[in-house]
Every structure is written in structure tokens, then in C-alpha cells.
Design an enzyme around this catalytic site. Structure first.
Site, PDB file in Angstrom:
ATOM      1  N   ARG A  39       0.856  -1.191   0.000  1.00  0.00           N
ATOM      2  CA  ARG A  39       0.000   0.000   0.000  1.00  0.00           C
ATOM      3  C   ARG A  39       0.890   1.238   0.000  1.00  0.00           C
ATOM      4  O   ARG A  39       1.591   1.503   0.977  1.00  0.00           O
ATOM      5  CB  ARG A  39      -0.907  -0.013   1.232  1.00  0.00           C
ATOM      6  CG  ARG A  39      -1.939   1.099   1.311  1.00  0.00           C
ATOM      7  CD  ARG A  39      -2.823   0.879   2.537  1.00  0.00           C
ATOM      8  NE  ARG A  39      -3.923   1.825   2.614  1.00  0.00           N
ATOM      9  CZ  ARG A  39      -3.862   2.996   3.263  1.00  0.00           C
ATOM     10  NH1 ARG A  39      -2.751   3.348   3.896  1.00  0.00           N
ATOM     11  NH2 ARG A  39      -4.902   3.797   3.299  1.00  0.00           N
ATOM     12  N   SER A 108     -13.103  -3.916  -0.972  1.00  0.00           N
ATOM     13  CA  SER A 108     -13.446  -3.368   0.336  1.00  0.00           C
ATOM     14  C   SER A 108     -14.925  -3.000   0.410  1.00  0.00           C
ATOM     15  O   SER A 108     -15.409  -2.206  -0.402  1.00  0.00           O
ATOM     16  CB  SER A 108     -12.611  -2.108   0.628  1.00  0.00           C
ATOM     17  OG  SER A 108     -11.252  -2.428   0.764  1.00  0.00           O
ATOM     18  N   LYS A 137      -6.803   5.522   7.903  1.00  0.00           N
ATOM     19  CA  LYS A 137      -7.505   6.143   6.783  1.00  0.00           C
ATOM     20  C   LYS A 137      -8.328   7.304   7.320  1.00  0.00           C
ATOM     21  O   LYS A 137      -9.013   7.164   8.333  1.00  0.00           O
ATOM     22  CB  LYS A 137      -8.416   5.131   6.079  1.00  0.00           C
ATOM     23  CG  LYS A 137      -7.665   4.000   5.424  1.00  0.00           C
ATOM     24  CD  LYS A 137      -8.606   3.067   4.676  1.00  0.00           C
ATOM     25  CE  LYS A 137      -9.136   3.703   3.408  1.00  0.00           C
ATOM     26  NZ  LYS A 137      -9.942   2.757   2.601  1.00  0.00           N
TER      27      LYS A 137
END
Length: 207
Positions: A39, A108, A137
Site C-alpha cells: 500500500r 473493500s 484512513k
């Protein structure tokens, strides 16, 4: 089709322990992590591709999967095991059409209805969260869906699921009890000893 297994570790480009990402990934898979998700939201495509290739040389011999966040093009070019997509990324049917049959596609969602649609569209596993809220996030620190929602998404989709968001060794067993695996970022990447953190998670999620 490959399964992400019990524990997926999401990477941070600069692990808090100060060691290079490649060494941290090697330590994590050596400790038993079943999958790594690369990521890195801001790096250029060439650098992401080069990083993916380096990590694949570590994960493949260890029998762990390597999934690239968001970037199907990079995942395919590097020969990674899969990609993880979100609602704003390439549509699932398109990703499935462009990918080889044994290529893993994660998606997701925390909504059971969307989970059913994702399964029909070609997703192989789901990331479900934020289970306990997360600061990894923006905007999710106070959004905790809880383990029961993970169970509902898993039941609706019929797919392997990974709970994600605010999961620690202290609460991981609650997610594991739903039949889902777990995905973690901060609890491993912010740890002074990432391998020890992986072992703690696996110790509390052993069947």
C-alpha cells in the site's frame, strides 16, 4: 483460487522500526503472515513496480501472497498474486476480465448487499471494516462497524473475509470468531518488532 488466509499485513513505506520495508516484509512472512498488501498511495508507477518485484522475491519463496493496493496495472506487470480494489477503483468486472484466472481480486465493503454484488462481479475475498475504527484512513477513527457486521458480510457474500481497522492482539480473537481472517497495518508497521507483532496476532487467532 488462492485465499489470503488468517493474517494480511498492509505495508507502510516507512515502518516505525526504522528497518527497510523489504526486511520488515521478510520478517513478517517469516513469522507466519499469510499475505502482504503493498500500500503506497503517493509513489510513482515505476517505483511501485520496482518495489512490488522486490517484495515478490521475498513473499513467493515463503509461500505468502503479495497483493497490490489499487493498482491492477502494476500488480499484473510485476506478476503479483493479486490486487485489492475499493469502490472508487477500477470496476470489479473490468478487473476480472483483464486478469488471469488464478489472479486474486480483493474488494473493500462493509455492506452485505454490496458484498453479494462484489461476489457476483468477480471478487475473491473482501476486506471488511473499519471493525474497531482506525486512524490509518482519514474519517474512520469513529466509524466502528463491529465484528457482527463482519459476520454478516461474510455470510452474505460467501467469500473469505478479512476484518480490518483498529485490530490489535487484544481484540483480534473477536474478529476471528466470526470466521474471518484479519488485516492489519498500524499494529504491525508501527511496532518496534513487526515479527513479534505478527506472532502475537497469530497466537490469538489459532483455531
Amino acid at each position: 483460487m488462492p485465499d489470503p488466509g488468517r493474517l494480511m499485513v498492509l505495508t507502510h513505506p516507512r515502518p516505525a522500526c526504522g528497518r527497510p520495508l523489504e526486511q520488515v516484509v521478510a520478517d513478517c512472512v517469516g513469522a507466519g503472515a499469510t499475505a502482504i498488501q503493498l500500500r503506497h498511495k503517493t509513489v510513482d508507477s515505476r517505483t511501485l513496480l520496482e518495489t512490488t518485484i522486490r517484495l515478490l522475491a521475498i513473499t513467493a519463496p515463503a509461500g505468502a501472497l503479495l497483493v497490490v493496493n489499487d493498482r491492477l496495472d502494476v500488480a499484473l506487470a510485476a506478476g503479483a498474486d493479486g490486487v485489492h480494489l475499493g469502490p472508487e477503483d477500477l470496476p470489479l468486472p473490468t478487473a476480472r476480465r483483464l486478469s488471469p484466472p488464478d489472479f486474486l481480486i480483493g474488494y473493500s465493503t462493509d455492506d452485505p448487499d454490496e458484498a453479494r454484488r462484489a461476489a457476483a462481479a468477480g471478487a475473491d475475498y473482501l476486506g471488511v471494516g473499519a471493525v474497531f475504527g482506525t486512524r490509518s484512513k482519514p474519517g474512520l477513527a469513529d466509524e466502528a462497524i463491529g465484528p457482527d457486521r463482519v459476520r454478516a458480510v461474510r455470510k452474505a457474500s460467501g467469500l473469505p473475509c478479512l476484518g480490518i481497522g483498529g485490530i490489535t492482539p487484544d481484540n483480534a480473537a473477536r474478529v476471528h470468531a466470526t470466521g474471518a481472517g484479519i488485516a492489519v497495518l498500524s499494529a504491525v508497521m508501527s511496532a518496534p518488532d513487526p515479527a513479534a507483532a505478527v506472532r502475537r496476532f497469530l497466537a490469538v487467532t489459532t483455531p
